[in-house]
Design a protein around this motif. Structure first.
Motif, short mmCIF file in Angstrom:
data_model
loop_
_atom_site.label_atom_id
_atom_site.label_comp_id
_atom_site.label_asym_id
_atom_site.label_seq_id
_atom_site.Cartn_x
_atom_site.Cartn_y
_atom_site.Cartn_z
N GLN A 154 13.35 6.32 6.35
CA GLN A 154 12.61 5.05 6.23
C GLN A 154 12.05 4.75 4.84
O GLN A 154 12.12 3.60 4.38
N PRO A 155 11.46 5.71 4.10
CA PRO A 155 10.83 5.35 2.83
C PRO A 155 11.80 5.06 1.69
O PRO A 155 11.36 4.71 0.59
N GLY A 156 13.11 5.19 1.92
CA GLY A 156 14.06 4.98 0.84
C GLY A 156 13.85 3.69 0.06
O GLY A 156 13.70 3.72 -1.17
N PRO A 157 13.82 2.53 0.72
CA PRO A 157 13.63 1.28 -0.02
C PRO A 157 12.31 1.24 -0.78
O PRO A 157 12.23 0.68 -1.89
N LEU A 158 11.26 1.83 -0.21
CA LEU A 158 9.95 1.76 -0.84
C LEU A 158 9.82 2.74 -2.00
O LEU A 158 9.15 2.46 -2.99
N ASP B 246 0.83 -1.21 0.00
CA ASP B 246 0.00 0.00 0.00
C ASP B 246 0.87 1.25 0.00
O ASP B 246 0.54 2.25 -0.65
N TYR B 247 1.96 1.21 0.74
CA TYR B 247 2.87 2.36 0.78
C TYR B 247 3.43 2.64 -0.61
O TYR B 247 3.42 3.77 -1.09
N VAL B 248 3.91 1.58 -1.28
CA VAL B 248 4.45 1.73 -2.64
C VAL B 248 3.37 2.27 -3.57
O VAL B 248 3.62 3.18 -4.38
N SER C 137 0.45 0.93 11.48
CA SER C 137 -0.36 -0.27 11.39
C SER C 137 0.52 -1.50 11.61
O SER C 137 1.71 -1.52 11.27
N GLU C 138 -0.07 -2.53 12.18
CA GLU C 138 0.66 -3.77 12.49
C GLU C 138 1.35 -4.33 11.26
O GLU C 138 2.54 -4.66 11.29
N GLU C 139 0.59 -4.47 10.16
CA GLU C 139 1.14 -5.12 8.98
C GLU C 139 2.30 -4.32 8.37
O GLU C 139 3.30 -4.89 7.93
N PHE C 140 2.19 -2.99 8.38
CA PHE C 140 3.28 -2.17 7.84
C PHE C 140 4.52 -2.32 8.70
O PHE C 140 5.64 -2.50 8.18
N TYR C 141 4.36 -2.24 10.01
CA TYR C 141 5.51 -2.32 10.91
C TYR C 141 6.19 -3.68 10.83
O TYR C 141 7.43 -3.76 10.67
N ILE C 142 5.42 -4.74 10.93
CA ILE C 142 6.00 -6.09 10.94
C ILE C 142 6.67 -6.39 9.59
O ILE C 142 7.78 -6.96 9.54
N GLN C 143 6.04 -6.00 8.49
CA GLN C 143 6.65 -6.23 7.18
C GLN C 143 7.93 -5.41 7.01
O GLN C 143 8.87 -5.87 6.36
#
Length: 430
Positions: free
Chosen positions: A183-187, A160-162, A308-314
């Motif tokens: 933080q967003p560098g890789p994405l 979703d971020y991408v 969000s949980e999924e964003f953090y864990i991923q």
């Protein structure tokens, strides 16, 4: 349970804060015959330190009302031109008439600043925005606090971020420059690679990565080591909690902002203690300017948001444990992310000599991954004497890093192609 206990503790402090504030006001009241004495100033200073340490900090305002352009003061107003449940795309609109007078109607490049979703609000980049406003049409991603997003609005993960980065670039049109802060560098690199692979006309003209963990295996810092030492299950079991009522996002599973803040502060605990002791002394001594600088910094630093949980864990899994982008194994919606597909987007990397978050080499790794970008379209800048924060803010950033970035972006900007397809941003204001 931890989140609910934290909120209960904060609520329990409310009457104490009210009492301390009342005492502070009484100590400083001109009607108090002792209000100018050292004892009164000391009590008032201690009361303010306590009140500020125990309060909840809300999202700060941008506080950018004007920019100095061509020797003229040009009014600026942040405007939302695109919005989803998870993001607002903000345009720093400069008053058209004043801009025309200041620049003679000359066009300026577009810059999309992709703010980190790592616990702080996008306003942490206020200094970054201010540095580019005189020379660029500036836009920024303002990510929303996960606890304010209802469950009905769905999940938010790395894909979703991408997608949001790609959507923002589509809104801004071709020949947009993009800068990823930390933080967003890789994405952002992933989004650019996907767009290049798909021959997307809105693939950015240039991308700049600033203190980003493109390959966190290089010069690992304390946060990198901690992420690699523990299994993914530990992060899920210990750092993910449920948002309590009455927040709109009640029952959503998140990595709470207050936990992230504790992690940040523990890395430099002595420095924060010294800063608050100095603040106390400035208040006692009546040094209003120094005290105000402290307030301004910590009003921003202590304002945090949930992830969000999924964003953090991923993020922990793919960026700091599996290194999927660096190892060529990252996927986006079933499509392999191929940095080697990027051939027409110029690449600049910026690192800080003393960065204790993203070590030297982690950001430079982008050059190795984007192997098909011509050499004349690359630039690597290592700034001496700055840490992580100094990569995007402060005197060295304003005087050395920002001018270098501006020159690089302008040298890889097709003005005619930009103006031919540039949207009417004023018409997009919501």
């Amino acid at each position: 349970m931890l989140y609910a206990m934290y909120e209960m503790g904060r609520a329990a402090m409310t009457p104490w804060r009210a009492a301390v504030n009342a005492g502070r006001n009484a100590a400083l009241s001109p009607m108090n015959p002792f209000f100018e004495t050292p004892a009164a100033r000391t009590w008032a200073a201690a009361a303010e330190v306590f009140e500020r340490a125990s309060r909840a900090y809300n999202r700060p305002d941008w506080m950018i009302e004007a920019a100095e352009i061509g020797g003229s003061r040009v009014p600026v107003s942040p405007e939302t031109i695109f919005e989803t449940p998870w993001m607002e795309l903000t345009w720093f609109r400069r008053e058209a008439g004043a801009m025309k007078a200041a620049t003679g109607g000359k066009a300026q490049p577009k810059l999309l600043l992709v703010a980190p979703m790592s616990g702080h609000y996008a306003t942490l980049l206020r200094g970054t925005v201010e540095a580019f406003l005189p020379d660029f049409e500036v836009f920024i991603t303002e990510w929303k606090n996960a606890r304010a997003v209802p469950l009905s609005d769905g999940r938010f993960d790395l894909n979703d971020y991408v997608d949001h980065v790609i959507d923002a670039l589509h809104v801004l049109g071709p020949q947009t420059h993009v800068a990823a802060v930390c933080q967003p560098g890789p994405l952002v690199l992933a989004a650019t690679a996907v767009m290049a692979d798909n021959d997307d006309p809105c693939t950015p003209a240039s991308m700049t990565h600033m203190g980003s963990p493109i390959d966190a295996r290089r010069s690992p810092t304390v946060p990198n080591v901690l992420a690699m030492q523990r299994p993914l299950s530990w992060f899920h079991d210990n750092l993910v909690h449920t948002v309590p009522a009455p927040y709109p996002g009640a029952l959503r599973r998140v990595y709470p902002g207050f936990l992230q803040l504790m992690s940040f502060m523990n890395m430099n605990w002595d420095r924060h203690v010294d800063a608050h002791w100095s603040f106390f002394e400035h208040l006692v001594d009546g040094d209003g300017d120094s005290a105000e600088k402290h307030r301004e910094f910590y009003d921003e630093y202590l304002a945090v948001m949930d992830l969000s949980e999924e964003f953090y864990i991923q993020t922990v899994d793919e960026v700091f444990q599996q290194f999927t982008l660096a190892r060529g194994k990252m996927m986006h919606r079933g499509q392999r992310v191929r940095p080697q597909a990027i051939t027409k987007t110029a690449l600049m990397t910026v690192e800080g000599e003393n960065d204790d978050i993203s070590g030297i080499g982690q950001t430079q790794a982008a050059h190795d991954l984007c192997e098909n970008i011509p050499e004349e379209m690359r630039l690597d800048h290592v700034q001496d004497g700055v840490g992580h924060y100094g990569v995007f803010n402060g005197r060295r950033f304003r005087e050395e890093i920002a001018p270098c970035m501006k020159g690089f972006m302008r040298s890889h900007w097709d003005e005619k192609a930009d103006l031919k397809a540039r949207p009417d941003f004023a018409a997009l204001i919501r």
